[in-house]
Design a protein around this motif. Structure first.
Motif, mmCIF file in Angstrom:
data_model
loop_
_atom_site.group_PDB
_atom_site.id
_atom_site.type_symbol
_atom_site.label_atom_id
_atom_site.label_comp_id
_atom_site.label_asym_id
_atom_site.label_seq_id
_atom_site.Cartn_x
_atom_site.Cartn_y
_atom_site.Cartn_z
ATOM 1 N N VAL A 1 -38.341 -14.791 -69.601
ATOM 2 C CA VAL A 1 -37.134 -15.738 -69.850
ATOM 3 C C VAL A 1 -35.899 -14.850 -68.626
ATOM 4 N N LEU A 2 -35.700 -13.678 -67.840
ATOM 5 C CA LEU A 2 -35.246 -13.238 -67.130
ATOM 6 C C LEU A 2 -35.257 -13.739 -65.619
ATOM 7 N N GLU A 3 -36.302 -14.339 -65.327
ATOM 8 C CA GLU A 3 -36.797 -14.167 -63.955
ATOM 9 C C GLU A 3 -37.010 -16.112 -63.791
ATOM 10 N N GLY A 4 -38.097 -16.552 -64.629
ATOM 11 C CA GLY A 4 -38.155 -18.034 -65.061
ATOM 12 C C GLY A 4 -39.278 -17.629 -64.361
ATOM 13 N N ARG A 5 -40.160 -16.202 -64.369
ATOM 14 C CA ARG A 5 -41.837 -16.284 -63.590
ATOM 15 C C ARG A 5 -42.506 -15.504 -64.691
ATOM 16 N N TYR A 6 -44.219 -15.377 -64.428
ATOM 17 C CA TYR A 6 -45.144 -15.065 -65.133
ATOM 18 C C TYR A 6 -44.812 -13.561 -64.846
ATOM 19 N N ALA A 7 -45.159 -12.289 -65.492
ATOM 20 C CA ALA A 7 -45.682 -11.262 -64.929
ATOM 21 C C ALA A 7 -47.160 -11.389 -64.338
ATOM 22 N N ASP A 8 -47.379 -10.879 -63.093
ATOM 23 C CA ASP A 8 -48.856 -11.255 -62.599
ATOM 24 C C ASP A 8 -49.261 -9.700 -62.278
ATOM 25 N N ALA A 9 -50.057 -9.553 -61.758
ATOM 26 C CA ALA A 9 -50.983 -7.886 -61.388
ATOM 27 C C ALA A 9 -49.964 -7.171 -60.831
ATOM 28 N N ASP A 10 -49.704 -7.441 -59.384
ATOM 29 C CA ASP A 10 -48.768 -7.201 -58.571
ATOM 30 C C ASP A 10 -47.142 -6.888 -59.598
ATOM 31 N N TYR A 11 -46.674 -7.394 -60.030
ATOM 32 C CA TYR A 11 -45.918 -7.149 -60.915
ATOM 33 C C TYR A 11 -45.584 -5.850 -62.157
ATOM 34 N N LEU A 12 -46.731 -6.135 -62.219
ATOM 35 C CA LEU A 12 -46.846 -4.847 -63.533
ATOM 36 C C LEU A 12 -47.809 -3.251 -62.652
ATOM 37 N N VAL A 13 -48.226 -4.221 -62.487
ATOM 38 C CA VAL A 13 -48.913 -2.332 -61.590
ATOM 39 C C VAL A 13 -47.488 -1.604 -60.950
ATOM 40 N N ARG A 14 -46.488 -2.456 -59.938
ATOM 41 C CA ARG A 14 -45.654 -1.925 -59.465
ATOM 42 C C ARG A 14 -44.598 -1.624 -60.923
ATOM 43 N N PHE A 15 -44.304 -2.439 -61.792
ATOM 44 C CA PHE A 15 -44.019 -1.497 -63.168
ATOM 45 C C PHE A 15 -43.912 -0.243 -63.503
ATOM 46 N N VAL A 16 -45.357 -0.272 -63.759
ATOM 47 C CA VAL A 16 -45.837 1.146 -63.836
ATOM 48 C C VAL A 16 -45.545 2.049 -63.074
ATOM 49 N N ASP A 17 -46.048 2.258 -61.900
ATOM 50 C CA ASP A 17 -44.970 2.980 -60.785
ATOM 51 C C ASP A 17 -44.024 2.960 -60.720
ATOM 52 N N ALA A 18 -43.157 2.444 -60.956
ATOM 53 C CA ALA A 18 -41.982 2.810 -61.358
ATOM 54 C C ALA A 18 -40.808 3.200 -62.848
ATOM 55 N N ALA A 19 -41.502 2.771 -63.664
ATOM 56 C CA ALA A 19 -41.389 3.517 -64.396
ATOM 57 C C ALA A 19 -41.880 3.840 -65.241
ATOM 58 N N LEU A 20 -42.800 3.632 -65.607
ATOM 59 C CA LEU A 20 -44.004 4.297 -66.193
ATOM 60 C C LEU A 20 -43.974 5.236 -66.431
ATOM 61 N N LEU A 21 -45.017 5.619 -65.336
ATOM 62 C CA LEU A 21 -45.039 6.741 -64.331
ATOM 63 C C LEU A 21 -44.171 7.666 -64.294
ATOM 64 N N PRO A 22 -43.147 7.715 -63.924
ATOM 65 C CA PRO A 22 -41.886 8.974 -64.206
ATOM 66 C C PRO A 22 -41.632 9.298 -65.511
ATOM 67 N N SER A 23 -41.036 7.984 -65.692
ATOM 68 C CA SER A 23 -40.635 8.669 -67.355
ATOM 69 C C SER A 23 -42.137 9.887 -67.678
ATOM 70 N N LEU A 24 -43.426 9.390 -68.046
ATOM 71 C CA LEU A 24 -43.758 10.547 -68.029
ATOM 72 C C LEU A 24 -44.448 11.930 -66.812
ATOM 73 N N GLY A 25 -43.535 12.027 -66.715
ATOM 74 C CA GLY A 25 -43.464 13.113 -65.146
ATOM 75 C C GLY A 25 -44.627 13.321 -64.601
ATOM 76 N N ILE A 26 -44.901 11.744 -64.455
ATOM 77 C CA ILE A 26 -46.754 11.427 -63.255
ATOM 78 C C ILE A 26 -45.863 11.601 -61.806
ATOM 79 N N THR A 27 -46.013 11.484 -61.443
ATOM 80 C CA THR A 27 -45.864 10.724 -59.633
ATOM 81 C C THR A 27 -47.138 10.272 -59.109
ATOM 82 N N PRO A 28 -46.348 8.723 -58.970
ATOM 83 C CA PRO A 28 -47.607 7.781 -58.619
ATOM 84 C C PRO A 28 -48.844 7.998 -57.734
#
Length: 198
Positions: free
Chosen positions: A171-198
């Motif tokens: 919806v936002l970018e007109g592209r599907y979320a591929d593996a590279d995008y989602l893994v980068r999201f995990v490293d940039a957003a999810l892990l820091p929110s948990l206090g885990i260093t990527p």
């Protein structure tokens, strides 16, 4: 344990035939959306009687949920890399594996997902609850290993964040979320929110 009449009837349909039914459902869903999909239309496309479908799946929502579940490739329940970071990255890769197909099908469900309680229940049972259970298992293992505390406030948002970004990127970018995008999201957003260093 004795077989019930229903299970006896089900055993006569081969896995290949069941997949034909599912393919017919998904084709109808993509082409016409959920509201226009009918058991009659699926039966016609799969060259079977409508009663055959109703014997196997009691309603349209149950058949649709089963078809969507069968369309999934990979399961989060099998993920166990030894670390929460590894588990979340692997979950991201699995989610990305069918992001295009799943997102298109989810969009085809449209308004019905919000308005049809029977469909909601069927989708929760077939698709949502197994994924939530898998996330819970990942977190429980991480807590047992001492990676995060048992009451970490970010934990409850993990499924919504990962599944949400999967659905919203088109919806936002007109592209599907591929593996590279989602893994980068995990490293940039999810892990820091948990206090885990990527």
């Amino acid at each position: 344990m004795t077989s019930t009449p229903t299970s006896a009837r089900r055993s006569k349909i081969s896995p290949e035939r069941v997949q034909e039914f599912y393919d017919a459902v998904l084709d109808q869903l993509r082409e016409h959306g959920y509201e226009a999909l009918t058991m009659e239309g699926v039966a016609a496309r799969a060259c079977c009687g409508k009663s055959t479908l109703y014997r196997q799946w009691k309603s349209k929502p149950q058949l649709v949920a089963a078809a969507l579940r069968a369309n999934r490739q990979g399961t989060l329940a099998a993920v166990d890399t030894g670390t929460l970071a590894g588990d979340l990255r692997e979950a991201a890769r699995i989610a990305a594996g069918t992001s295009g197909r799943d997102t298109r099908l989810t969009q085809a469900l449209g308004h019905a997902v919000l308005s049809d309680e029977e469909l909601q229940a069927a989708l929760r049972e077939a698709l949502v609850e197994p994924e939530l259970a898998a996330f819970d298992a990942m977190v429980a293992r991480a807590v047992a290993r001492g990676e995060i505390g048992p009451d970490h406030p970010a934990v409850e948002f993990l499924p919504a964040q990962l599944m949400g970004v999967l659905r919203i990127r088109p919806v936002l970018e007109g592209r599907y979320a591929d593996a590279d995008y989602l893994v980068r999201f995990v490293d940039a957003a999810l892990l820091p929110s948990l206090g885990i260093t990527p």
